[in-house]
Design a protein around this motif. Structure first.
Motif, PDB file in Angstrom:
ATOM      1  N   THR A 202      27.794 -30.831   1.655  1.00 51.23           N
ATOM      2  CA  THR A 202      26.470 -31.017   2.247  1.00 51.23           C
ATOM      3  C   THR A 202      26.585 -31.371   3.729  1.00 51.23           C
ATOM      4  N   VAL A 203      27.508 -32.251   4.061  1.00 50.79           N
ATOM      5  CA  VAL A 203      27.734 -32.643   5.461  1.00 50.79           C
ATOM      6  C   VAL A 203      28.213 -31.439   6.266  1.00 50.79           C
TER       7      VAL A 203
ATOM      8  N   ASP B  89      31.468 -34.030   2.921  1.00 50.33           N
ATOM      9  CA  ASP B  89      31.461 -33.212   1.716  1.00 50.33           C
ATOM     10  C   ASP B  89      30.803 -31.886   2.084  1.00 50.33           C
TER      11      ASP B  89
ATOM     12  N   LEU C  23      25.765 -38.079   6.333  1.00 51.99           N
ATOM     13  CA  LEU C  23      24.678 -37.136   6.571  1.00 51.99           C
ATOM     14  C   LEU C  23      23.513 -37.818   7.296  1.00 51.99           C
TER      15      LEU C  23
ATOM     16  N   GLN D 198      27.181 -39.296   1.807  1.00 51.99           N
ATOM     17  CA  GLN D 198      25.720 -39.371   1.833  1.00 51.99           C
ATOM     18  C   GLN D 198      25.229 -40.206   3.022  1.00 51.99           C
TER      19      GLN D 198
END
Length: 191
Positions: free
Chosen positions: A159-160, A157, A135, A132
């Motif tokens: 999302t990244v 992850d 990002l 998180q």
């Protein structure tokens, strides 16, 4: 000879103790403590000691930069962030630790965020943070036009990875497992 690729030092925070008895200059005495063997096996999908051809190109471009910043640098010498910082220092490379609280790490003055880099467009970022935070770092780094990124295993992850792909950063990022502590010297020998 290593019997399983997961026994290669992983730079993954959960396996940080692999580095406990390692000399970062010689990579001697690598071992996986018995209590971590099960965890190492679950990380077998990472290939910490190998790179794709595309990653090799990005890795070379990364290590050709004149300045490096370590986001996630730590004062704890057993943590990967500190080991990466010392890896740069041991090779005489210009490195800047990024830490939100510590004023100095390993004898170097820190900055609290990457927006304080004097020349972000010529600085390569090593990122060793929770996904998180990674990002947020990538978003700011893109805004600052940072040219190259090496995201250590465990700092990314889905999302990244999605952000990297959607923002056209794939040709500037090494991620998905390759470890600079394991592969950096080999890449530098071919520059």
């Amino acid at each position: 000879m290593l019997k399983h690729r997961a026994t290669v030092p992983t730079c993954f925070r959960a396996l940080n103790s692999i580095y406990t008895n390692c000399d970062i200059r010689t990579k001697s005495q690598w071992h996986v403590p018995a209590r971590l063997t099960r965890r190492a096996m679950s990380l077998a999908h990472y290939n910490f000691g190998a790179m794709t051809d595309a990653q090799k190109v990005v890795g070379k471009a990364f290590l050709k930069k004149s300045t490096f910043a370590v986001v996630g640098a730590s004062k704890d010498q057993m943590k990967v962030g500190n080991k990466v910082l010392r890896w740069y220092q041991a090779r005489g490379l210009d490195v800047i630790p990024v830490h939100p609280k510590e004023p100095e790490l390993e004898g170097l003055k820190t900055i609290t965020e990457i927006s304080q880099l004097s020349s972000p467009s010529t600085t390569a970022l090593s990122i060793i943070t929770p996904p998180q935070i990674t990002l947020l770092v990538l978003e700011k780094a893109k805004e600052l036009n940072v040219p190259s990124y090496w995201i250590q295993a465990g700092a990314e992850d889905e999302t990244v990875l999605k952000y990297i792909e959607e923002n056209g950063l794939s040709d500037r990022v090494v991620c998905g497992g390759p470890c600079i502590l394991v592969l950096g010297d080999g890449i530098r020998s071919h520059l």
